[in-house]
Enzyme design. Structure first.
Site, short mmCIF file in Angstrom:
data_model
loop_
_atom_site.label_atom_id
_atom_site.label_comp_id
_atom_site.label_asym_id
_atom_site.label_seq_id
_atom_site.Cartn_x
_atom_site.Cartn_y
_atom_site.Cartn_z
N THR A 89 -17.34 9.04 46.75
CA THR A 89 -17.20 10.45 47.15
C THR A 89 -18.57 11.10 47.37
OG1 THR A 89 -15.22 10.55 45.80
CG2 THR A 89 -16.14 12.66 46.48
N VAL B 150 -25.88 16.89 36.13
CA VAL B 150 -25.31 17.92 35.26
C VAL B 150 -24.93 19.15 36.08
CG1 VAL B 150 -25.66 19.38 33.23
CG2 VAL B 150 -26.80 17.17 33.37
N GLY C 210 -23.22 19.63 38.76
CA GLY C 210 -23.20 19.54 40.22
C GLY C 210 -24.41 20.18 40.85
N LYS D 215 -23.11 15.11 29.73
CA LYS D 215 -23.96 16.14 30.35
C LYS D 215 -24.67 16.98 29.29
CE LYS D 215 -20.96 16.25 34.39
NZ LYS D 215 -19.72 16.81 34.92
N1 HSE Z 1 -15.77 14.72 37.18
C1 HSE Z 1 -16.86 15.61 37.11
C2 HSE Z 1 -16.31 17.01 36.87
C3 HSE Z 1 -17.66 15.56 38.39
O1 HSE Z 1 -15.11 17.22 36.97
O2 HSE Z 1 -17.08 17.90 36.56
C4 HSE Z 1 -19.07 16.03 38.24
O3 HSE Z 1 -19.79 15.32 37.28
#
Ligand code: HSE
Length: 407
Positions: free
Chosen positions: A15, A118, A120, A190
């Site tokens: 993705t 961390v 996004g 994170k």
């Molecule tokens: N799966 C993660 C989330 C994606 O939902 O935040 C980003 O690390």
């Protein structure tokens, strides 16, 4: 390789990897303006093809978006040992093998950048390591998993847990194994990374206790709402008893907390320190394009010559007659035709009324409305004409309305 180009090796085409490749192509002219060199994707390692050795050989920078520990750890170490800068979004890897990786980066004089690992695209890594590098941080609270925040927001609106999780997967927010999201493990990874940045203490994922959201009941969310409480999956890293506590668990927040209004797949991190009081950063915390934007930002940082930070780029013309929505307040007499006359003048200038209320009666009435976006020059013309109407007791007042809500 031409000196006008710089080459990037991409590891992973899931993705985020696919979104990064697309974004790089789309933003290549912009990246070239900032770095002075044209970015060139030298090779991509996918699940079904590509050779790491060949990609490494042909790249100046390696972007690791495979996720997971192996072979990502091996590739990242080999890339740095070969003198390549590395950009990664791999929170599992950093939270479990961070010290080994940071030591390798330092030993080989290369950069290891990980803004996308961390929250996004929320620039929390850069802010903690640069802007707040001088602050004595007391506490960090974070909503650092988009999937769980999305699920909790949907459950507050009446969806079941299963429906909300399926939608999060469909939207591309969830991990390949969504149990990492809902168990709190993704958030714990994170928080381990953030704790290291904020408190200078190595913290591994296995040192962060976490609880998830799988056992929460929808009715608890609804009852608590009546008490003014909203439920979030909160990661905390804070100074406690002379040490550091790092943990993840669901927690209720009152509406006044900066994280209470963070809904859907958004992430947010609140940093507390006596010198700065509190700073909250928020934005999209999951999703391919969003995360890829943070990776691209790291790529530009790594490749940008320092002088480029102050160089002008591509000047745009400054625009002045901008459109806005407006709140209008008019002190009027309450008699037939008043609203119609105000509406006529607004209509002549192209203004459309969105909502209207009247307060007071007789000579003391007030007409208050919100109008849809209108250029400032037309608003001024309308205000001038409304001000000339004989039933106005004082000059009309106009205040701009920002309509975006991001809920
Ligand atoms: N799966 C993660 C989330 C994606 O939902 O935040 C980003 O690390």
């Amino acid at each position: 390789m031409s000196s006008e180009q710089f080459t990037i090796g991409l590891l992973g085409h899931g993705t985020v990897g696919a979104a990064f490749a697309g974004l790089l192509e789309q933003r290549a002219p912009h990246v070239q303006r900032l770095t002075g060199r044209e970015p060139l994707l030298a090779g991509t390692l996918t699940r079904s093809g590509g050779s790491f050795e060949e990609i490494l050989e042909g790249s100046e920078v390696v972007v690791e978006l495979l996720g997971g520990i192996e072979p990502a750890r091996d590739y990242v170490l080999r890339a740095m040992r070969a003198g390549r800068h590395v950009i990664t979004a791999n929170k599992q890897l950093l939270s479990q093998h961070g010290e080994e990786l940071f030591a390798a980066a330092s030993e080989h004089g290369v950069q290891l950048r990980f803004e996308a690992a961390v929250a996004g695209v929320v620039p929390v890594v850069r802010v903690l390591s640069e802007s707040l590098a001088g602050a004595h941080i007391e506490r960090i609270h974070g909503i650092v998993n988009g999937t769980t925040n999305f699920i909790l927001s949907e459950m507050e609106r009446g969806s079941t847990y299963a429906e909300a999780l399926a939608e999060a997967q469909l939207q591309g927010y969830a991990e390949a194994d969504p149990s990492e999201d809902v168990s709190g493990k993704d958030a714990a990874a994170k928080m381990a990374i953030l704790a290291r940045l904020a408190f200078g203490t190595p913290v591994r994922l296995d040192q962060v206790p976490y609880e998830g959201i799988e056992h929460l009941q929808g009715d608890d969310l609804q009852y608590a709402r009546e008490l003014g409480l909203g439920l979030k999956l909160i990661g905390t890293a804070e100074r406690r008893d002379g040490g550091l506590s790092v943990r993840v668990h669901p927690a209720f927040l009152y509406a006044g907390h900066p994280l209470a209004s963070v809904h859907g797949p958004f992430n947010a991190v609140t940093v507390e320190s006596s010198a700065i009081t509190e700073i909250t950063m928020s934005g999209p915390g999951a999703g391919g394009v969003q995360t890829a934007s943070a990776v691209l930002g790291d790529l530009i940082s790594v490749m940008r010559p320092p002088a480029a930070l102050t160089a002008p780029l591509h000047p745009l013309e400054l625009v002045h007659d901008v459109s806005s929505s407006y709140y209008l307040h008019m002190e009027v007499a309450d008699r037939p035709g008043v609203l119609a006359e105000v509406a006529r003048v607004l209509g002549e200038q192209g203004a459309s009324i969105k909502s209207v209320v009247q307060r007071g009666l007789g000579e003391n009435a007030r007409l208050v409305m919100v109008i849809h976006p209108l250029p400032q020059s037309r608003l001024h013309a309308a205000i001038e004409r409304i001000g000339e109407l004989d039933f106005l007791r004082s000059a009309p007042r106009a205040i701009r309305v920002i309509e975006e809500e991001f809920t």
